[in-house]
Scaffold this motif. Sequence first.
Motif, PDB file in Angstrom:
ATOM      1  N   ASP A   1      59.557 -18.725  59.283  1.00  0.00           N
ATOM      2  CA  ASP A   1      60.404 -17.672  59.857  1.00  0.00           C
ATOM      3  C   ASP A   1      61.343 -18.356  60.842  1.00  0.00           C
ATOM      4  OD1 ASP A   1      59.319 -15.519  58.531  1.00  0.00           O
ATOM      5  OD2 ASP A   1      57.909 -15.003  60.121  1.00  0.00           O
ATOM      6  N   HIS A   2      62.607 -18.551  60.456  1.00  0.00           N
ATOM      7  CA  HIS A   2      63.510 -19.373  61.263  1.00  0.00           C
ATOM      8  C   HIS A   2      64.394 -18.575  62.208  1.00  0.00           C
ATOM      9  CE1 HIS A   2      62.103 -22.498  58.714  1.00  0.00           C
ATOM     10  NE2 HIS A   2      62.805 -22.137  57.669  1.00  0.00           N
ATOM     11  N   VAL A   3      64.840 -17.430  61.754  1.00  0.00           N
ATOM     12  CA  VAL A   3      65.776 -16.643  62.552  1.00  0.00           C
ATOM     13  C   VAL A   3      65.242 -15.223  62.659  1.00  0.00           C
ATOM     14  CG1 VAL A   3      68.149 -15.770  62.726  1.00  0.00           C
ATOM     15  CG2 VAL A   3      67.737 -18.047  61.766  1.00  0.00           C
ATOM     16  N   GLU A   4      65.236 -14.702  63.888  1.00  0.00           N
ATOM     17  CA  GLU A   4      64.654 -13.369  64.107  1.00  0.00           C
ATOM     18  C   GLU A   4      65.626 -12.493  64.886  1.00  0.00           C
ATOM     19  OE1 GLU A   4      60.373 -11.833  65.596  1.00  0.00           O
ATOM     20  OE2 GLU A   4      61.396 -13.159  67.004  1.00  0.00           O
ATOM     21  N   PHE A   5      65.758 -11.257  64.434  1.00  0.00           N
ATOM     22  CA  PHE A   5      66.559 -10.269  65.147  1.00  0.00           C
ATOM     23  C   PHE A   5      65.625  -9.190  65.656  1.00  0.00           C
ATOM     24  CE2 PHE A   5      69.214 -12.234  61.952  1.00  0.00           C
ATOM     25  CZ  PHE A   5      70.306 -12.636  62.710  1.00  0.00           C
TER      26      PHE A   5
ATOM     27  N   LYS B   1      61.197  -2.899  65.858  1.00  0.00           N
ATOM     28  CA  LYS B   1      60.991  -3.679  64.633  1.00  0.00           C
ATOM     29  C   LYS B   1      61.700  -5.019  64.800  1.00  0.00           C
ATOM     30  CE  LYS B   1      59.280  -0.325  61.823  1.00  0.00           C
ATOM     31  NZ  LYS B   1      58.094  -0.437  61.003  1.00  0.00           N
ATOM     32  N   VAL B   2      61.411  -5.931  63.902  1.00  0.00           N
ATOM     33  CA  VAL B   2      62.143  -7.198  63.874  1.00  0.00           C
ATOM     34  C   VAL B   2      62.549  -7.514  62.434  1.00  0.00           C
ATOM     35  CG1 VAL B   2      61.113  -8.272  65.923  1.00  0.00           C
ATOM     36  CG2 VAL B   2      59.972  -8.493  63.705  1.00  0.00           C
ATOM     37  N   VAL B   3      63.667  -8.200  62.319  1.00  0.00           N
ATOM     38  CA  VAL B   3      64.144  -8.675  61.020  1.00  0.00           C
ATOM     39  C   VAL B   3      64.011 -10.190  61.050  1.00  0.00           C
ATOM     40  CG1 VAL B   3      66.183  -8.983  59.572  1.00  0.00           C
ATOM     41  CG2 VAL B   3      65.759  -6.768  60.668  1.00  0.00           C
ATOM     42  N   ARG B   4      63.320 -10.740  60.073  1.00  0.00           N
ATOM     43  CA  ARG B   4      63.109 -12.192  60.070  1.00  0.00           C
ATOM     44  C   ARG B   4      63.612 -12.839  58.788  1.00  0.00           C
ATOM     45  NH1 ARG B   4      56.964 -11.559  62.306  1.00  0.00           N
ATOM     46  NH2 ARG B   4      57.520 -11.084  64.483  1.00  0.00           N
ATOM     47  N   LEU B   5      64.353 -13.917  58.991  1.00  0.00           N
ATOM     48  CA  LEU B   5      64.825 -14.727  57.863  1.00  0.00           C
ATOM     49  C   LEU B   5      63.842 -15.871  57.665  1.00  0.00           C
ATOM     50  CD1 LEU B   5      66.987 -15.652  55.782  1.00  0.00           C
ATOM     51  CD2 LEU B   5      68.129 -16.834  57.655  1.00  0.00           C
ATOM     52  N   ASN B   6      63.200 -15.861  56.511  1.00  0.00           N
ATOM     53  CA  ASN B   6      62.214 -16.885  56.176  1.00  0.00           C
ATOM     54  C   ASN B   6      62.775 -17.745  55.039  1.00  0.00           C
ATOM     55  OD1 ASN B   6      59.813 -17.880  54.438  1.00  0.00           O
ATOM     56  ND2 ASN B   6      58.839 -17.229  56.337  1.00  0.00           N
ATOM     57  N   ASP B   7      62.659 -19.064  55.178  1.00  0.00           N
ATOM     58  CA  ASP B   7      63.255 -19.915  54.151  1.00  0.00           C
ATOM     59  C   ASP B   7      62.628 -21.309  54.144  1.00  0.00           C
ATOM     60  OD1 ASP B   7      64.825 -21.193  52.303  1.00  0.00           O
ATOM     61  OD2 ASP B   7      66.707 -20.984  53.402  1.00  0.00           O
TER      62      ASP B   7
ATOM     63  N   GLY C   1      64.941 -18.403  50.227  1.00  0.00           N
ATOM     64  CA  GLY C   1      64.979 -17.530  51.387  1.00  0.00           C
ATOM     65  C   GLY C   1      64.583 -16.100  51.089  1.00  0.00           C
ATOM     66  N   SER C   2      64.102 -15.417  52.117  1.00  0.00           N
ATOM     67  CA  SER C   2      63.841 -13.988  52.008  1.00  0.00           C
ATOM     68  C   SER C   2      63.966 -13.382  53.393  1.00  0.00           C
ATOM     69  CB  SER C   2      62.447 -13.723  51.436  1.00  0.00           C
ATOM     70  OG  SER C   2      61.465 -14.249  52.294  1.00  0.00           O
ATOM     71  N   ILE C   3      64.150 -12.072  53.397  1.00  0.00           N
ATOM     72  CA  ILE C   3      64.260 -11.376  54.663  1.00  0.00           C
ATOM     73  C   ILE C   3      63.140 -10.357  54.747  1.00  0.00           C
ATOM     74  CG2 ILE C   3      65.639  -9.621  55.861  1.00  0.00           C
ATOM     75  CD1 ILE C   3      68.107 -11.306  55.171  1.00  0.00           C
ATOM     76  N   GLY C   4      62.468 -10.326  55.873  1.00  0.00           N
ATOM     77  CA  GLY C   4      61.370  -9.390  56.042  1.00  0.00           C
ATOM     78  C   GLY C   4      61.578  -8.521  57.262  1.00  0.00           C
ATOM     79  N   ILE C   5      61.070  -7.304  57.207  1.00  0.00           N
ATOM     80  CA  ILE C   5      61.157  -6.389  58.332  1.00  0.00           C
ATOM     81  C   ILE C   5      59.735  -6.056  58.776  1.00  0.00           C
ATOM     82  CG2 ILE C   5      61.888  -4.083  59.044  1.00  0.00           C
ATOM     83  CD1 ILE C   5      63.851  -5.224  56.279  1.00  0.00           C
ATOM     84  N   PHE C   6      59.476  -6.280  60.061  1.00  0.00           N
ATOM     85  CA  PHE C   6      58.115  -6.174  60.559  1.00  0.00           C
ATOM     86  C   PHE C   6      58.078  -5.426  61.883  1.00  0.00           C
ATOM     87  CE2 PHE C   6      58.696 -10.135  58.288  1.00  0.00           C
ATOM     88  CZ  PHE C   6      57.657 -10.125  57.377  1.00  0.00           C
ATOM     89  N   ASP C   7      56.875  -5.079  62.313  1.00  0.00           N
ATOM     90  CA  ASP C   7      56.714  -4.589  63.675  1.00  0.00           C
ATOM     91  C   ASP C   7      56.877  -5.764  64.614  1.00  0.00           C
ATOM     92  OD1 ASP C   7      56.251  -1.925  63.018  1.00  0.00           O
ATOM     93  OD2 ASP C   7      54.142  -2.350  62.559  1.00  0.00           O
ATOM     94  N   LYS C   8      57.369  -5.440  65.804  1.00  0.00           N
ATOM     95  CA  LYS C   8      57.737  -6.471  66.760  1.00  0.00           C
ATOM     96  C   LYS C   8      56.632  -7.477  67.063  1.00  0.00           C
ATOM     97  CE  LYS C   8      60.253  -6.676  71.129  1.00  0.00           C
ATOM     98  NZ  LYS C   8      60.875  -5.841  72.171  1.00  0.00           N
ATOM     99  N   ASN C   9      55.408  -7.015  67.147  1.00  0.00           N
ATOM    100  CA  ASN C   9      54.340  -7.925  67.564  1.00  0.00           C
ATOM    101  C   ASN C   9      53.589  -8.577  66.413  1.00  0.00           C
ATOM    102  OD1 ASN C   9      54.848  -7.426  70.310  1.00  0.00           O
ATOM    103  ND2 ASN C   9      53.710  -5.492  70.165  1.00  0.00           N
ATOM    104  N   SER C  10      54.056  -8.360  65.211  1.00  0.00           N
ATOM    105  CA  SER C  10      53.320  -8.937  64.088  1.00  0.00           C
ATOM    106  C   SER C  10      53.470 -10.453  64.071  1.00  0.00           C
ATOM    107  CB  SER C  10      53.800  -8.333  62.770  1.00  0.00           C
ATOM    108  OG  SER C  10      55.162  -8.637  62.590  1.00  0.00           O
TER     109      SER C  10
END
Length: 273
Positions: free
Chosen positions: A92-96, A102-108, A77-86
């Motif tokens: 990418d399973h879970v997104e805040f 911005k968005v925080v995405r949990l990728n695993d 797993g990893s967590i990434g922080i991106f611009d909302k429309n990227s």
Amino acid sequence: MPELPEVEVTKKALESALKKTSITGVNIRNKKLRWPVEEKKIRNIIHSDIKKIYRRGKYILISCENGALILHLGMSGSIGIFDKNSKYHKHDHVEFILKNKKVVRLNDPRRFGCAVWTNERPEEHKLIKSLGIEPLDEKALGEYLFTMSRSRKAAVKNFIMNSNIVVGVGNIYASESLFRSGINPIRSSSRISKQRYRKLGEEIKRVLSEAIEMGGTTLRDFTYYNEVRQIGYFKQKLFVYGRSGEECKKCSGLIKDRIIAGRNSFFWPKCQT
DNA sequence: AAACGACCCTGAAAGC
DNA sequence: TGCTTTCAGGGTCGTT
């Protein structure tokens, strides 16, 4: 992949991403993680006041006024922080979604990680409450390990990887700390002196701290922060992990590998007794 | 109580 | 080149 240092680095990134903003939405793209992701419960985090973000073992806890979110990165797993429309990445399973666009995405990829909401104090949650001590917070780690090991005959490597004893020491840092303290990983944990455990305790703390400083180890995994791939550089500092057949950095012997309790382990018997 | 193996899953790398 | 096999940083669960 992620052991304590990688989780600590991830936690810090998350902390800075969530500072001075709030979560306005949750998007569960795949709920099949280690445990089913319960979207309804997790939506409790929306507009909630985030009181504290911290790490307990390899878990990241986001504690809010009305409960807490418990995250784990599993093996991949990893967590990434991106611009909302990227664009989404695969897995990418879970997104805040954040107020600041911005968005925080949990990728695993392997989905051994988790995202669990609890209404209890997170310390009371079953995933957290039986965890052992935090190695970096414990002054007398060696004494503690010595005491806890008296009744146990399993290999010392398994003993220090047991998260009910001490948290955060995974397969890489177990091999590394045992090499640094000159202890053979196969040795029964009950048959190691207090003095040697003192050394081991110090080396566990040292190796974890150094790895945090360098952004973690990163073998195949990576995390993203604002579209930039974040890589740890600790790999260059590894003495034994993944180096079987290569020269020991202390004496020029050749590093060996061997399966101990199902996990590949790296050591050099001449330097580790 | 403690130790062990099986298992959850995908993808990179090695083997053929 | 392409298909198959092996292996991976974690943790839980059921069985000895």
